[in-house]
Write a protein that holds these residues in place. Structure first.
Motif, PDB file in Angstrom:
ATOM      1  N   ILE A   1       0.462  -1.482  -0.037  1.00 44.42           N
ATOM      2  CA  ILE A   1      -0.450   0.290  -0.070  1.00 44.42           C
ATOM      3  C   ILE A   1       1.306   0.778   0.108  1.00 44.42           C
ATOM      4  O   ILE A   1       0.524   2.761  -0.091  1.00 44.42           O
ATOM      5  CB  ILE A   1      -0.684   0.381   1.077  1.00 44.42           C
ATOM      6  CG1 ILE A   1      -0.305   0.031   2.601  1.00 44.42           C
ATOM      7  CG2 ILE A   1      -2.092  -1.137   1.423  1.00 44.42           C
ATOM      8  CD1 ILE A   1      -1.194   0.939   3.781  1.00 44.42           C
ATOM      9  N   ALA A   2       2.210   1.011   0.177  1.00 39.89           N
ATOM     10  CA  ALA A   2       3.076   2.418   0.806  1.00 39.89           C
ATOM     11  C   ALA A   2       3.105   3.062  -1.266  1.00 39.89           C
ATOM     12  O   ALA A   2       2.768   2.103  -2.193  1.00 39.89           O
ATOM     13  CB  ALA A   2       4.488   1.311   0.651  1.00 39.89           C
ATOM     14  N   LYS A   3       3.146   4.369  -1.105  1.00 41.79           N
ATOM     15  CA  LYS A   3       2.950   5.196  -2.039  1.00 41.79           C
ATOM     16  C   LYS A   3       4.323   5.543  -2.681  1.00 41.79           C
ATOM     17  O   LYS A   3       5.329   4.645  -1.645  1.00 41.79           O
ATOM     18  CB  LYS A   3       2.784   6.971  -2.321  1.00 41.79           C
ATOM     19  CG  LYS A   3       0.915   6.612  -2.062  1.00 41.79           C
ATOM     20  CD  LYS A   3       0.500   7.797  -1.806  1.00 41.79           C
ATOM     21  CE  LYS A   3       0.929   8.855  -3.159  1.00 41.79           C
ATOM     22  NZ  LYS A   3      -0.343   9.917  -2.900  1.00 41.79           N
ATOM     23  N   GLN A   4       5.127   5.538  -3.834  1.00 45.05           N
ATOM     24  CA  GLN A   4       6.375   5.543  -4.039  1.00 45.05           C
ATOM     25  C   GLN A   4       6.813   6.424  -3.284  1.00 45.05           C
ATOM     26  O   GLN A   4       6.681   7.539  -3.303  1.00 45.05           O
ATOM     27  CB  GLN A   4       6.900   5.947  -5.701  1.00 45.05           C
ATOM     28  CG  GLN A   4       7.470   7.078  -6.426  1.00 45.05           C
ATOM     29  CD  GLN A   4       7.582   7.211  -8.044  1.00 45.05           C
ATOM     30  OE1 GLN A   4       6.601   6.967  -8.088  1.00 45.05           O
ATOM     31  NE2 GLN A   4       9.097   7.212  -8.504  1.00 45.05           N
TER      32      GLN A   4
ATOM     33  N   ALA B   1       7.536   2.518  -7.122  1.00 42.13           N
ATOM     34  CA  ALA B   1       7.020   2.965  -7.363  1.00 42.13           C
ATOM     35  C   ALA B   1       5.483   2.414  -6.604  1.00 42.13           C
ATOM     36  O   ALA B   1       5.974   1.648  -4.892  1.00 42.13           O
ATOM     37  CB  ALA B   1       6.369   2.007  -8.563  1.00 42.13           C
ATOM     38  N   ASP B   2       4.104   3.061  -6.754  1.00 43.06           N
ATOM     39  CA  ASP B   2       3.253   3.013  -5.792  1.00 43.06           C
ATOM     40  C   ASP B   2       2.934   1.651  -6.305  1.00 43.06           C
ATOM     41  O   ASP B   2       2.754   0.487  -6.755  1.00 43.06           O
ATOM     42  CB  ASP B   2       1.756   4.048  -6.418  1.00 43.06           C
ATOM     43  CG  ASP B   2       2.332   4.928  -6.413  1.00 43.06           C
ATOM     44  OD1 ASP B   2       3.127   5.529  -5.740  1.00 43.06           O
ATOM     45  OD2 ASP B   2       1.219   5.517  -7.193  1.00 43.06           O
ATOM     46  N   ASN B   3       1.981   0.532  -4.091  1.00 38.79           N
ATOM     47  CA  ASN B   3       2.124  -0.422  -4.596  1.00 38.79           C
ATOM     48  C   ASN B   3       2.565  -1.524  -4.463  1.00 38.79           C
ATOM     49  O   ASN B   3       1.810  -2.598  -5.374  1.00 38.79           O
ATOM     50  CB  ASN B   3       0.676  -0.540  -5.100  1.00 38.79           C
ATOM     51  CG  ASN B   3      -0.843   0.944  -4.512  1.00 38.79           C
ATOM     52  OD1 ASN B   3       0.044   1.292  -3.622  1.00 38.79           O
ATOM     53  ND2 ASN B   3      -1.630   1.116  -5.610  1.00 38.79           N
TER      54      ASN B   3
ATOM     55  N   MET C   1       7.233   6.693  -0.111  1.00 42.18           N
ATOM     56  CA  MET C   1       7.146   7.221   0.968  1.00 42.18           C
ATOM     57  C   MET C   1       6.770   5.746   2.363  1.00 42.18           C
ATOM     58  O   MET C   1       6.265   5.688   3.338  1.00 42.18           O
ATOM     59  CB  MET C   1       5.323   7.097   1.147  1.00 42.18           C
ATOM     60  CG  MET C   1       5.753   8.711   0.098  1.00 42.18           C
ATOM     61  SD  MET C   1       6.393   9.753   1.354  1.00 42.18           S
ATOM     62  CE  MET C   1       4.817  10.647   2.255  1.00 42.18           C
ATOM     63  N   ASN C   2       7.965   4.560   1.776  1.00 42.49           N
ATOM     64  CA  ASN C   2       7.701   3.028   2.456  1.00 42.49           C
ATOM     65  C   ASN C   2       8.169   3.869   3.931  1.00 42.49           C
ATOM     66  O   ASN C   2       8.817   4.495   3.670  1.00 42.49           O
ATOM     67  CB  ASN C   2       8.681   2.646   2.018  1.00 42.49           C
ATOM     68  CG  ASN C   2       9.693   2.938   1.557  1.00 42.49           C
ATOM     69  OD1 ASN C   2      10.059   3.361   0.884  1.00 42.49           O
ATOM     70  ND2 ASN C   2      10.425   1.671   1.878  1.00 42.49           N
TER      71      ASN C   2
ATOM     72  N   GLU D   1       7.430  -3.080  -0.851  1.00 38.66           N
ATOM     73  CA  GLU D   1       7.309  -2.365   0.270  1.00 38.66           C
ATOM     74  C   GLU D   1       6.178  -1.509   0.950  1.00 38.66           C
ATOM     75  O   GLU D   1       4.911  -2.443   0.682  1.00 38.66           O
ATOM     76  CB  GLU D   1       7.333  -1.312  -0.464  1.00 38.66           C
ATOM     77  CG  GLU D   1       8.412  -0.791  -2.033  1.00 38.66           C
ATOM     78  CD  GLU D   1       9.345  -0.878  -1.742  1.00 38.66           C
ATOM     79  OE1 GLU D   1       9.710  -0.759  -0.177  1.00 38.66           O
ATOM     80  OE2 GLU D   1      10.599  -1.156  -2.496  1.00 38.66           O
TER      81      GLU D   1
END
Length: 90
Positions: free
Chosen positions: A37-40, A60-62, A42-43, A66
């Motif tokens: 579920i982490a955005k690029q 990358a997102d999702n 933002m992990n 991550e």
């Protein structure tokens, strides 16, 4: 005229004092790692596959590798779990 200013000040002050208590959720007792579920960028911390060991490096997102910390029980809600209990309002 002064009473209008006084009432405005009282309303503004009461709004500021009440608003934070309504906007803040309960403090979590436990946290869990939630992958996918982490955005690029933002992990939290390193990737599960060991491709990096630092926060903020998701490419990358999702991505499945991550993750971010969320309050315990939240990840199942995000990934399609079902709610099994409802907390009564105070």
């Amino acid at each position: 005229m002064k009473s209008t200013y006084l009432m405005s000040a009282v309303f503004a002050t009461s709004t500021v004092l009440v608003a934070p208590t309504m906007a803040v959720p309960d403090t979590p007792k436990k946290w869990e790692k939630c992958a996918g579920i982490a955005k690029q960028g933002m992990n939290d911390c390193g990737a599960l596959d060991g491709s990096h060991s630092c926060a903020g490096q998701a490419k990358a997102d999702n991505l499945d590798t991550e993750w971010v910390y969320v309050p315990k029980g939240t990840c199942n809600k995000i990934t399609g779990g079902s709610v099994v209990a409802i907390k009564p309002a105070k």
